[in-house]
Structure formats: C-alpha cells, structure tokens
Motif scaffolding. Structure first.
Motif: not given
Length: 172
Positions: A45, A148-149, A152
């Motif tokens: 991811p 999201e990063r 991840a």
C-alpha cells in the motif's frame, strides 16, 4: 511475491483497446527491503503502481542502513534503521523532520505524518544497551490519499521495525 492482478488486467484491457499487443506486467511486491524481511501486504500500500521496482542499499556507517525503493526509475520510498547509543536524543531529529507528527504506537516511541514515520525501540547488542531508530519516508505525496498513505506508513513501520532490529542483531 505478490502481484497486483486487477491492475495488470486493467492495463491489458486498455492496451488491447488502444491496439497495443505487448504488456510487460506490473512488478511483484518484494518480501524484503535490502536484506530486511518485510510483509508484502504491509509494503504494497505504500508503493505506487508501475512496471519495474528496484531497491538500492547504502550504509552511511556500520550502524546505519538505508534502502531506497524506486518504481519505474523514480524514488518512491526510503527506509532506514540505525543503532544509536541509549543516551542519543533522536527526538531532536524528529522535532525538525516531523514537526507536526502525531504520536503512534510502534516500538517504545513513534511519530507519523502522511509522508514520514519514525520509531524507536530499546534493545541490546552483545549485552550493551542501544536504541534502534527507524524511519520511512514516502515521496510523491500528491499521487494518492494522505490519510490512507499515513495509515499505510504506520502499518509498514509496525512490520519493519522489529525485522530491522533483528537484522541488526538488536534484541529486546
């Protein structure tokens, strides 16, 4: 190694519709970064799609190991880990690298932003106390979602820190 089959099929469909017949396929997500085992599910991811993934290792000194990860020739990720004396103030570096970093639960102490995560954990090497300090930095932040990063990167560091410690013979 894990492949991203849906993305590869989408590329194949797009190239077929455009009249192209040659498809090289996407790279496989590696199970290690420059000698440090890492779960491909935690690494994938953080990466960007592409055709070719390469890694290059460098060692600033005997205690510091750095791994640069590139996709299609562009550096996407840098991870590094190093042994430090237990008295080192690694937080001073974090203060300028992660000035607005939020505390996260990794190792003994960690901070994270949407592009950098850093963690530290006490350990011993041959009976001597040390602190193992690790950092991961993700480049090209405008190509994906910041929240999201960040998550991840946290998942990657959660997997990377103990594996990098073990690779450095730094035990709890």
């Amino acid at each position: 190694m894990r492949r991203r089959p849906l993305a590869a099929l989408a590329v194949l469909a797009a190239l077929t519709a455009a009249g192209c017949t040659e498809v090289q396929g996407e790279y496989a997500t590696p199970a290690e970064l420059c000698g440090v085992p890492v779960d491909p599910d935690a690494l994938e991811p953080v990466l960007l799609p592409g055709q070719k993934l390469t890694t290059s290792a460098s060692h600033a000194n005997a205690e510091t190991r750095r791994c640069d990860v590139s996709v299609d020739g562009s550096r996407i990720l840098t991870v590094e880990g190093r042994l430090a004396p237990p008295t080192e103030d690694y937080r001073a570096t974090w203060d300028w690298q992660l000035p607005q970093g939020e505390k996260v639960s990794i190792g003994d102490e960690a901070r994270s932003t949407d592009t950098i995560v850093a963690a530290a954990a006490r350990c011993e090497v041959e009976g001597a106390e040390h602190v193992f300090v690790a950092r991961a930095e993700r480049f090209y932040p405008r190509k994906d979602d910041a929240a999201e990063r960040r998550q991840a990167l946290i998942r990657l560091m959660t997997a990377y820190l103990p594996a990098a410690q073990k690779a450095a013979d730094c035990t709890a």
